[in-house]
Structures are given as C-alpha cells and as structure tokens.
Design a protein around this motif. Structure first.
Motif, PDB file in Angstrom:
ATOM      1  N   ILE A  19      -3.686   2.715   4.527  1.00  0.00           N
ATOM      2  CA  ILE A  19      -3.033   4.028   4.505  1.00  0.00           C
ATOM      3  C   ILE A  19      -2.223   4.247   5.777  1.00  0.00           C
ATOM      4  N   GLU A  20      -2.765   3.845   6.926  1.00  0.00           N
ATOM      5  CA  GLU A  20      -2.025   3.975   8.191  1.00  0.00           C
ATOM      6  C   GLU A  20      -0.748   3.147   8.163  1.00  0.00           C
ATOM      7  N   ALA A  21      -0.836   1.917   7.649  1.00  0.00           N
ATOM      8  CA  ALA A  21       0.343   1.051   7.570  1.00  0.00           C
ATOM      9  C   ALA A  21       1.390   1.641   6.624  1.00  0.00           C
ATOM     10  N   LEU A  22       0.948   2.157   5.488  1.00  0.00           N
ATOM     11  CA  LEU A  22       1.879   2.770   4.535  1.00  0.00           C
ATOM     12  C   LEU A  22       2.534   4.003   5.140  1.00  0.00           C
ATOM     13  N   ASP A  23       1.772   4.771   5.918  1.00  0.00           N
ATOM     14  CA  ASP A  23       2.311   5.955   6.572  1.00  0.00           C
ATOM     15  C   ASP A  23       3.399   5.583   7.572  1.00  0.00           C
ATOM     16  N   VAL A  24       3.176   4.507   8.337  1.00  0.00           N
ATOM     17  CA  VAL A  24       4.184   4.041   9.295  1.00  0.00           C
ATOM     18  C   VAL A  24       5.451   3.621   8.548  1.00  0.00           C
ATOM     19  N   LEU A  25       5.280   2.882   7.456  1.00  0.00           N
ATOM     20  CA  LEU A  25       6.450   2.454   6.671  1.00  0.00           C
ATOM     21  C   LEU A  25       7.213   3.656   6.124  1.00  0.00           C
ATOM     22  N   HIS A  26       6.492   4.634   5.635  1.00  0.00           N
ATOM     23  CA  HIS A  26       7.143   5.837   5.091  1.00  0.00           C
ATOM     24  C   HIS A  26       7.837   6.624   6.204  1.00  0.00           C
ATOM     25  N   THR A  27       7.156   6.788   7.337  1.00  0.00           N
ATOM     26  CA  THR A  27       7.723   7.540   8.458  1.00  0.00           C
ATOM     27  C   THR A  27       9.013   6.897   8.955  1.00  0.00           C
ATOM     28  N   ASN A  28       9.085   5.582   8.915  1.00  0.00           N
ATOM     29  CA  ASN A  28      10.288   4.856   9.358  1.00  0.00           C
ATOM     30  C   ASN A  28      11.292   4.645   8.225  1.00  0.00           C
ATOM     31  N   ASP A  29      11.092   5.375   7.125  1.00  0.00           N
ATOM     32  CA  ASP A  29      11.998   5.295   5.958  1.00  0.00           C
ATOM     33  C   ASP A  29      12.132   3.882   5.405  1.00  0.00           C
ATOM     34  N   LEU A  30      11.043   3.123   5.464  1.00  0.00           N
ATOM     35  CA  LEU A  30      11.046   1.767   4.917  1.00  0.00           C
ATOM     36  C   LEU A  30      10.339   1.692   3.569  1.00  0.00           C
ATOM     37  N   MET A  31       9.706   2.802   3.160  1.00  0.00           N
ATOM     38  CA  MET A  31       8.996   2.834   1.882  1.00  0.00           C
ATOM     39  C   MET A  31       8.991   4.266   1.358  1.00  0.00           C
ATOM     40  N   LYS A  38       1.957   3.556  -5.469  1.00  0.00           N
ATOM     41  CA  LYS A  38       1.751   2.372  -6.302  1.00  0.00           C
ATOM     42  C   LYS A  38       0.908   1.330  -5.565  1.00  0.00           C
ATOM     43  N   VAL A  39       1.180   1.160  -4.278  1.00  0.00           N
ATOM     44  CA  VAL A  39       0.412   0.211  -3.477  1.00  0.00           C
ATOM     45  C   VAL A  39      -1.054   0.650  -3.425  1.00  0.00           C
ATOM     46  N   LEU A  40      -1.309   1.933  -3.203  1.00  0.00           N
ATOM     47  CA  LEU A  40      -2.685   2.433  -3.163  1.00  0.00           C
ATOM     48  C   LEU A  40      -3.381   2.267  -4.509  1.00  0.00           C
ATOM     49  N   SER A  41      -2.664   2.507  -5.576  1.00  0.00           N
ATOM     50  CA  SER A  41      -3.234   2.329  -6.906  1.00  0.00           C
ATOM     51  C   SER A  41      -3.603   0.862  -7.146  1.00  0.00           C
ATOM     52  N   GLN A  42      -2.737  -0.045  -6.712  1.00  0.00           N
ATOM     53  CA  GLN A  42      -3.022  -1.477  -6.848  1.00  0.00           C
ATOM     54  C   GLN A  42      -4.206  -1.869  -5.976  1.00  0.00           C
ATOM     55  N   PHE A  43      -4.308  -1.282  -4.786  1.00  0.00           N
ATOM     56  CA  PHE A  43      -5.456  -1.514  -3.911  1.00  0.00           C
ATOM     57  C   PHE A  43      -6.747  -1.106  -4.620  1.00  0.00           C
ATOM     58  N   ASP A  44      -6.743   0.084  -5.246  1.00  0.00           N
ATOM     59  CA  ASP A  44      -7.924   0.556  -5.972  1.00  0.00           C
ATOM     60  C   ASP A  44      -8.346  -0.450  -7.036  1.00  0.00           C
ATOM     61  N   THR A  45      -7.375  -0.941  -7.788  1.00  0.00           N
ATOM     62  CA  THR A  45      -7.659  -1.907  -8.849  1.00  0.00           C
ATOM     63  C   THR A  45      -8.189  -3.221  -8.287  1.00  0.00           C
ATOM     64  N   CYS A  46      -7.529  -3.746  -7.267  1.00  0.00           N
ATOM     65  CA  CYS A  46      -7.917  -5.045  -6.697  1.00  0.00           C
ATOM     66  C   CYS A  46      -9.294  -5.000  -6.045  1.00  0.00           C
TER      67      CYS A  46
END
Length: 107
Positions: A19-31, A38-46
């Motif tokens: 979640i921290e990594a995804l937040d950094v990517l979002h904050t830097n407009d990279l995601m 979608k990444v979190l949902s895939q994490f839940d499944t995996c």
C-alpha cells in the motif's frame, strides 16, 4: 467457483508495504487510483491462493484467551503463548488470530 477474497492481509507487513509503494506511485502520478485498486485486488487473490497451499500445522498453548464472533469472523486473542510450527517453536506475549469462513458467497 472462486473463493471469497478478504482484505485482511492488507494489514500485514507485506500488505502495508504494498500500500505504501502504491501510494508513492500514485502521489508521483505514475499510477492511477483504479490501477492501484486492481493491484490490491490481485494481491488479495494471490495471498489467499498461496495460503491455501500451506501444509504446515501449528499448535499453540497460552493463557488468558479472549474471543469474539461478528459478521462471520472469529477473533481470538491469547497471551503468554508458545507456538510450535513443524519442528520450530517461539514464544509471544500476545497473538491475535482472525478466522473467516472459506465458503464462497455463491452457491
């Protein structure tokens, strides 16, 4: 039929780091927020699929057990616990176990 996926593992060390990594990517407009979800949902499944493959058995001995049941979720808290997994053991002051139904929401 797919098993119900829970978001419980997002609060684990691994989930928090993701979640921290995804937040950094979002904050830097990279995601986008949608891609992060979608990444979190895939994490839940995996993580759920991976844990189903674990064949180790654990035994625990402790004292001062408290427990609760709400919305098909059991929560157990034990203190002064000795945990044995396969041939290894460790002690903990407190352990919290959250158990959810493995049944699918569909019939």
């Amino acid at each position: 039929m797919a098993a119900t996926q829970y978001e419980l593992y997002r609060r684990s060390s691994l989930g928090n780091s993701l979640i921290e990594a995804l937040d950094v990517l979002h904050t830097n407009d990279l995601m986008s927020p949608q891609m992060a979800m979608k990444v979190l949902s895939q994490f839940d499944t995996c993580i759920a699929e991976s844990l189903q493959q674990v064949r180790s058995k654990a035994t625990m001995k402790g004292s001062k057990l408290t427990y609760g049941y709400c919305d098909d979720v059991w929560t157990f808290i034990a203190r002064d616990v000795t945990v044995r997994i396969d041939q290894e053991s460790f002690n903990a002051d407190k352990i919290k176990i959250v158990a959810c139904s493995a049944k699918s929401g569909t019939s």
